[in-house]
Design an enzyme around this catalytic site. Structure first.
Site, PDB file in Angstrom:
ATOM      1  CB  THR A 979      15.060  55.492  45.507  1.00  7.14           C
ATOM      2  OG1 THR A 979      13.860  55.478  46.306  1.00  7.14           O
ATOM      3  CG2 THR A 979      14.692  56.308  44.215  1.00  7.14           C
ATOM      4  CB  CYS A 980      14.105  51.639  49.341  1.00  8.27           C
ATOM      5  SG  CYS A 980      13.498  50.225  48.374  1.00  8.27           S
ATOM      6  CG  PHE A 981      16.584  47.668  47.368  1.00  6.00           C
ATOM      7  CD1 PHE A 981      17.024  47.001  48.582  1.00  6.00           C
ATOM      8  CD2 PHE A 981      15.342  47.590  47.195  1.00  6.00           C
ATOM      9  CE1 PHE A 981      16.198  46.199  49.352  1.00  6.00           C
ATOM     10  CE2 PHE A 981      14.517  46.719  48.046  1.00  6.00           C
ATOM     11  CZ  PHE A 981      14.992  46.054  49.232  1.00  6.00           C
TER      12      PHE A 981
END
Length: 1012
Positions: A979-981
């Site tokens: 989710t960070c990317f």
């Protein structure tokens, strides 16, 4: 020898000079001694004389017991001369009291002309001396009246005595000497009375009566008896009547008597006969005729100053409500004087605002203190002022409008006088329900769209007719705004009090167009005085309607937009710093489509980043702040390292390095993705209700600061940190799934500082059940005091019952029918503001350190929620597909990618599509401006899994994905995400059904988070 002679001579001269000076000093001493002795002998002589005279006076009054023969008027006259000769107010107060009683006793004698004190006025030798004496006696009576305190029993008896003296000798009606044959003397005696009254007036008689009336009436419990109040008011009227209502006497009567706080209220309660006398002399009409002149009205107002001008106006309003026929005939004059007085009060307060230290219940904060007596009477003055919008006066003022459209059954004769239930802040708003719709109907008759064209023309005309039309519009807007502000949703949407919803749509369209034209045509830029006041009234009413519509819709979609305003034109004007474009954004940003405002917001952020040097350029790189975060202590480490950063650093680039539980740095380079994960995790943790920094509302479970969050150490610093993190997310365009309560969003926007913000309207967003209970109090038909409520709120705080006073001393003040509306608003304000005031202020401070307040004022509360959490519209798969980046051998025409988009479009429900988006990006809502603005961009990577279970994005994995080189079907592997990317890691499935099954399972179980 020569030197010795010179010395002797100087010595001799010096001795002679000293001897001469001593003789002169001795002579001066002898002269001074003679003068002192003369003064002492004179003083002693006068003292002996005064003692002898006082002894003689005392002997006179001792001998004058009730059983003895009454003394002649001449004896009283002589003893009075002696008393006045030696009179000192402190020493002779008892002797003066006895003198007054003797004089009044002599006047009561039957058929004894020589006893009557007034008989001396008929003596040729004594007439002038008697007149001089009675003038002195009566003025001493006035001196005593100024000093006496009516709340003390002994003083109240003396007040009655001295008022009786004044009443007796300023009118001949009680003089027995004029009965029968003495009737011929009446003209001469009346002339003497007029002379006496004139003397008293010249010395400040009205000031004396003002002091007496104010002391006796301006207090929690009035202490003037019926007889005392009757006497004092009769004395006040006598000079005016005697002078045949001369302007010279009406002026002091208005300034000193009619300005006594709530005088008419006390007269109507204690001695209504005096009001009858006022009515018989048509005094209200005379007051109106005097005050309608602008110069005279200003003179009276300036003599009184603001607070007492308010008292005069309230007494005139009360008189007017008792004399409707006079008002019907003198409406113009009455309205004129009211307008002048209100304008003076407004100007007076604005001039006194240099040091806002004193609170006035009507005029608000200003620099001059309010005297105690006036404060004690303010509740009565307020009730009198409520006559201004009571039934009788409203019907008189607006008879032209109401007479055309009122139903036959609604006759003014049947209307009861305005009672506490018939005032603006109470449920029973029958007269405004009558007036405002009919006023709007009248406005509609002026032309299409509410006479919009006519009103705009009036703005450019300086004629009297134009001013009157604009004044009527301003009145309509002010009254309607106040009314709608105090009506709850049931009254507006279901009962539709005053206006039907269709009318509100029409009204809001008119207001929207009018305000837009005023701004776009440049009228507001240079507006002053009445034009500026008109704009503020119309804009205020417009925004009350707009904010109500934002909370609960009554207008159709796109109702608030201006189709004749192209966003591109507005943005061009903003770039050129055109004032009208800036005013549009400041006052009515809602006329611009929401997406254009979001785009403008992003443009403003980008421009600031460029200005601060936070954007990568060919010549420079922005400063980067590096922080190291332990996963096990993410919140604590983030708080410690970020709270100390400067505002500039917080807005800049922040790189995060995670440390795992073993203390080893995690692999991976942060290109905004790791910081995004960190930000999402921080926000997820701080907004978790289990932490007790935030609570959820009952029902829809939306977030707001917890009232008991103070149990945390440094909780205010924590809230400021949360505000910064939230601001950073909005600043960077990172959407976070944090649903806030509507009332909290309003506070974030600063709406709660508005004069017309109603806490009650927002209460359902906190607790709908509590809201229903509170509004049921508003509709309670019986005596609310029976419920045993007080102006306080009892709360269970961690097992202990805590009583919060809504106002100072509130737990001892019962809730009644008169204050129940205040109770409802105070309770709503306490629950949504007072309880969380410090927490909210700290969070807002942190948020505004990143996001400028003027940037988000372009948005309503629901729009701000969308700015924070993304669009609540359905996901646009075509837009997502268009802005997706592929890695690891995947491309737009790959079979797995074709299957994926087909599954999302055809097989998944909208809720499942939202779950899919949350699975990949951590937020179930799309970005407001579409996926082109998703940072980092939405990505899909092919991850081929071998026998040894590939664990990372290695080159071999990518190649195997591209060439589909694999030893077995990867059907056991689930799709995963970073989710960070915003990255979906998808195995190269061989069947569409397997992809559908695995993807549905992954998003429903939320098993996909990992850091690649």
């Amino acid at each position: 020898m020569f030197t010795l002679s010179q010395t002797s001579r100087a010595w001799f001269i010096d001795r002679a000079r000293q001897a001469r000076e001593e003789r002169l000093v001795q002579k001066e001493r002898e002269r001074a001694a003679v003068v002192i002795q003369a003064h002492v002998r004179s003083f002693l002589c006068r003292s002996r004389l005064q003692r002898d005279i006082r002894r003689e006076i005392d002997d006179f009054f001792k001998a004058d017991d009730p059983g003895s023969t009454k003394r002649s008027a001449l004896c009283i006259f002589k003893i009075a001369r002696k008393l006045l000769f030696v009179f000192r107010i402190k020493e002779d107060n008892e002797r003066f009291e006895k003198l007054c009683r003797s004089i009044l006793s002599s006047m009561d004698a039957e058929n004894e002309p020589k006893v009557w004190y007034v008989s001396l006025a008929c003596s040729k030798d004594l007439t002038l001396l008697w007149i001089k004496q009675i003038k002195s006696i009566l003025w001493y009576c006035c001196d005593f009246l100024k000093q006496l305190k009516p709340e003390i029993l002994q003083d109240s008896r003396l007040i009655t005595l001295y008022l009786t003296m004044l009443v007796t000798f300023t009118d001949t009606s009680t003089w027995k000497i004029l009965r029968g044959k003495g009737e011929s003397l009446r003209p001469a005696m009346n002339h003497i009375c007029a002379n006496i009254m004139g003397h008293l007036n010249q010395h400040g008689f009205y000031s004396v009566l003002q002091v007496l009336l104010t002391r006796g009436l301006a207090r929690p419990r009035p202490c003037l008896s019926k007889g005392t109040l009757t006497a004092a008011f009769s004395l006040a009227l006598r000079p005016v009547i005697a002078a045949q209502f001369s302007d010279n006497l009406i002026r002091p009567f208005l300034i000193h008597i009619m300005s006594v706080p709530a005088l008419v209220t006390h007269l109507s309660t204690v001695t209504p006969e005096r009001l009858t006398v006022l009515e018989s002399h048509d005094m209200l009409r005379k007051f109106i005729m005097f005050l309608r002149d602008e110069d005279r009205c200003r003179d009276v107002c300036e003599s009184l100053e603001g607070c007492h001008t308010l008292c005069l106006m309230s007494n005139l309003l009360h008189l007017g409500s008792l004399s409707p026929k006079v008002l019907e005939e003198e409406t113009d004059g009455f309205v004129s004087l009211l307008t002048q007085m209100l304008c003076y009060c407004q100007k007076y307060v604005s001039q006194k605002k240099s040091n806002l230290t004193h609170w006035h219940p009507v005029l608000g904060w200003f620099s001059q203190s309010v005297d105690y007596g006036l404060n004690e009477s303010m509740h009565l003055i307020t009730k009198q002022l409520q006559f201004l919008w009571g039934v009788p006066l409203i019907r008189i003022f607006f008879c032209d409008i109401l007479s055309k459209k009122l139903l036959e059954s609604q006759e003014p004769a049947h209307v009861q006088p305005a009672s506490p239930q018939n005032v603006l802040p109470v449920k029973s708003l029958t007269y405004l329900d009558d007036l405002l719709p009919k006023l709007w109907a009248f406005i509609c008759e002026l032309g299409p769209h509410g006479g919009l064209k006519l009103f705009l023309e009036c703005l450019n005309n300086d004629t009297e007719e134009s001013k009157q039309l604009l004044a009527m519009l301003m009145l309509f807007c002010d009254c309607s705004r106040h009314l709608i502000t105090i009506l709850d949703d049931i009254e507006v949407y279901e009962e539709q009090i005053s206006f039907k919803l269709e009318e509100l749509v029409t009204i809001s369209s008119f207001l929207n167009s009018f305000v837009f034209k005023m701004i776009w045509d440049g009228i507001v830029e240079n507006a002053k005085g009445e034009t500026l006041e008109l704009f503020q009234s119309v804009h205020g009413w417009l925004m009350v309607l707009y904010e109500r519509d934002c909370r609960r819709r009554f207008a159709p979609e796109d109702h608030w937009l201006r189709k004749d305003l192209k966003p591109s034109v507005l943005f061009q004007e903003l770039d050129r710093d055109r004032k009208r474009a800036q005013l549009i954004l400041q006052y009515i940003p809602h006329v611009i489509p929401h997406k254009n405002r979001v785009l403008l917001f992003r443009t403003m952020v980008t421009k600031e980043k460029e200005k601060l040097g936070l954007v990568e350029t060919s010549s420079a790189s922005p400063h980067v702040t590096h922080i190291t975060i332990r996963r096990s202590r993410m919140l604590e480490d983030g708080y410690e390292q970020l709270r100390q950063l400067s505002q500039h650093a917080m807005k800049g680039v922040i790189r995060v390095k995670f440390v795992n539980d073993l203390g080893v740095d995690e692999a991976g380079i942060d290109q905004d993705g790791v910081f995004k994960e960190f930000l999402e995790e921080i926000i997820k943790r701080v907004f978790d209700p289990a932490l007790n920094l935030f609570k959820t509302t009952s029902g829809d479970e939306r977030l707001y600061p917890s009232p008991t969050s103070y149990i945390h150490e440094n909780y205010l610093q924590l809230f400021e940190f949360v505000g910064k993190m939230l601001g950073k997310a909005v600043y960077e365009g990172i959407v976070v799934d944090v649903p806030f309560a509507s009332f909290f969003l309003s506070q974030l926007l600063g709406h709660h500082h508005s004069v017309f913000y109603s806490s009650v309207d927002e209460l359902p967003s906190l607790d709908s059940e509590f809201y229903k209970n509170l509004t049921s109090i508003k509709r309670y038909d019986g005596d609310i005091a029976d419920l045993g409520l007080t102006l306080s709120y009892d709360e269970d705080v961690m097992g202990q019952l805590v009583c919060h006073e809504l106002i100072p001393g509130g737990k001892t003040i019962p809730v009644t029918n008169e204050n129940k509306i205040s109770y409802i608003h105070l309770m709503a304000h306490f629950r949504m503001h007072t309880q969380i005031k410090n927490q909210t202020a700290a969070l807002i401070s942190g948020f505004r350190s990143i996001i400028k307040p003027e940037w988000i004022r372009m948005f309503s509360a629901p729009e701000l929620q969308r700015l924070i959490s993304g669009d609540n519209a359905e996901i646009d798969l075509e837009d997502l597909k268009k802005h997706t980046v592929y890695y690891g051998g995947f491309h737009g025409s790959h079979r797995v990618i074709i299957w994926l988009w087909d599954i999302l479009a055809s097989d998944f429900t909208p809720d499942e599509r939202a779950m899919f988006l949350k699975f990949v990006t951590s937020c179930s809502r799309p970005p407001l401006l579409g996926f082109a603005y998703l940072k980092p961009p939405f990505s899909i990577r092919c991850v081929e899994v071998s026998d040894d279970q590939d664990t990372g994005d290695t080159l071999g994995s990518v190649l195997r994905g591209f060439f589909t080189i694999r030893k077995r079907e990867p059907g056991g592997r689930l799709p995963t995400s970073s989710t960070c990317f915003n990255l979906l890691k998808l195995p190269n499935y061989s069947k569409k059904s397997v992809l559908r099954e695995k993807l549905r399972y992954a998003i429903s179980m939320n098993t996909g988070f990992e850091l690649s």
